[in-house]
Design an enzyme around this catalytic site. Structure first.
Site, PDB file in Angstrom:
ATOM      1  N   GLU A   1      -0.452  -7.086  -0.682  1.00  0.00           N
ATOM      2  CA  GLU A   1       0.785  -6.707  -0.753  1.00  0.00           C
ATOM      3  C   GLU A   1       1.463  -7.292  -1.893  1.00  0.00           C
ATOM      4  O   GLU A   1       2.229  -6.567  -2.657  1.00  0.00           O
ATOM      5  CB  GLU A   1       1.742  -7.162   0.422  1.00  0.00           C
ATOM      6  CG  GLU A   1       1.258  -6.146   1.637  1.00  0.00           C
ATOM      7  CD  GLU A   1       1.571  -4.731   1.784  1.00  0.00           C
ATOM      8  OE1 GLU A   1       2.025  -4.414   0.657  1.00  0.00           O
ATOM      9  OE2 GLU A   1       1.202  -4.338   2.767  1.00  0.00           O
TER      10      GLU A   1
ATOM     11  N   SER B   1       4.962  -0.948  -5.539  1.00  0.00           N
ATOM     12  CA  SER B   1       5.938   0.227  -5.322  1.00  0.00           C
ATOM     13  C   SER B   1       7.170  -0.256  -5.341  1.00  0.00           C
ATOM     14  O   SER B   1       8.153   0.607  -4.811  1.00  0.00           O
ATOM     15  CB  SER B   1       5.570   0.582  -3.715  1.00  0.00           C
ATOM     16  OG  SER B   1       5.624  -0.473  -2.911  1.00  0.00           O
TER      17      SER B   1
END
Ligand SMILES: [Fe+2]
Length: 293
Positions: A206, A225
């Site tokens: 992540e 993202s």
């Protein structure tokens, strides 16, 4: 993403599913958005294993959000993502002009690494979410963030799941790491050991970085993202990989990460992470957790 915090809980109510949004969620005061979230949660929750995924008929507004984020993130990926992610992104070639159906994502991804996407309404339990990796399956949400702030989301929407994770999973090294994560879940019985390996996942898949030409480049889906975090992550405190420390460290999902962990190179990252997860079990957790006490 697989963390409990940051997810809007999905509640079973008398007339179907209801998604609970925090007061500070950008869509909190928008009844149309809230109804849409409930509708998409019901479609996602209605999925049956091994059956075709029900289509979500995305609106022009939702396609517009996808288009804005795709076009804003692409140049930042070229500048700040690691080489392996950018090569995988080119190979996967996600559409930039519309929100893809999850079957469309799978059809692009499966020929590359065998991973397929399946819908989930909200937070999947950790054991289920990571466990599916062993079969190269990825549980993904299908909703989009609120259109008023297309470059911000407090929770992992389909943009995070697909632009962040599917691009990553299109690389063979990341796909192998994730498969080992799934197999490690099957060897792990205690909740503490599961939470520990989940935190290692957080600080790697992540929010991980890898050094390339002396510069930290992002490979974590959380950074890749996030429009805002891509501008600031290189200013974080960068530490070498340390699984005992990463697995024991608390993190705050609501702020940019102040500490990131870097591998010295991409091959080193794949070796270290597959090594960690392929030997991980309750005993390994005991040893690692003891090491930081
Ligand atoms: Fe994620």
């Amino acid at each position: 993403m697989a963390t409990a915090s940051g997810y809007s809980p999905v509640i079973e109510s008398g007339d179907g599913l209801r998604v609970e949004l925090d007061r500070d969620h950008p869509g909190f005061a928008d009844p149309r958005y809230r109804a849409r979230r409930d509708e998409i949660a019901s479609i996602s929750a209605g999925h049956l294993p091994d059956r075709p995924i029900a289509r979500v008929d995305y609106s022009e507004t939702e396609h517009g959000v996808w288009r804005i984020v795709s076009s804003e993130l692409a140049p930042k990926h070229s500048r700040y993502a690691c080489r392996a992610f950018n090569l995988a992104r080119e190979a996967l070639c996600l559409p930039g002009d519309h929100v893809p159906q999850l079957d469309e994502v799978s059809d692009l991804l499966e020929p590359l690494t065998g991973f397929r996407y399946q819908p989930v309404a909200g937070l999947a339990p950790l054991r289920e979410f990571y466990g599916a990796f062993a079969d190269r399956r990825f549980f993904s949400t299908q909703y989009l963030r609120h259109h008023s702030v297309p470059l911000y989301t407090p929770e992992p929407d389909i943009i995070h799941e697909v632009i962040g994770h599917a691009n990553q999973l299109a690389d063979d090294g990341f796909a192998r790491i994730c498969e080992e994560v799934g197999k490690a879940v099957a060897r792990t019985e205690s909740a503490e050991a599961l939470a520990f390996m989940s935190r290692v996942f957080w600080f790697t898949l992540e929010f991980g970085v890898v050094l390339e030409d002396g510069e930290p480049k992002a490979y974590g889906a959380g950074i890749l993202s996030s429009f805002g975090e891509l501008d600031v992550f290189q200013a974080a405190e960068i530490r070498p990989l340390d699984f005992a420390e990463m697995g024991s460290m608390e993190y705050d999902i609501t702020h940019y990460q102040p500490v990131l962990y870097a591998a010295g190179s991409f091959p080193e990252l794949v070796d270290e992470l597959t090594g960690f997860y392929s030997t991980y079990d309750d005993e390994a957790h005991e040893r690692l957790a003891f090491a930081v006490k």
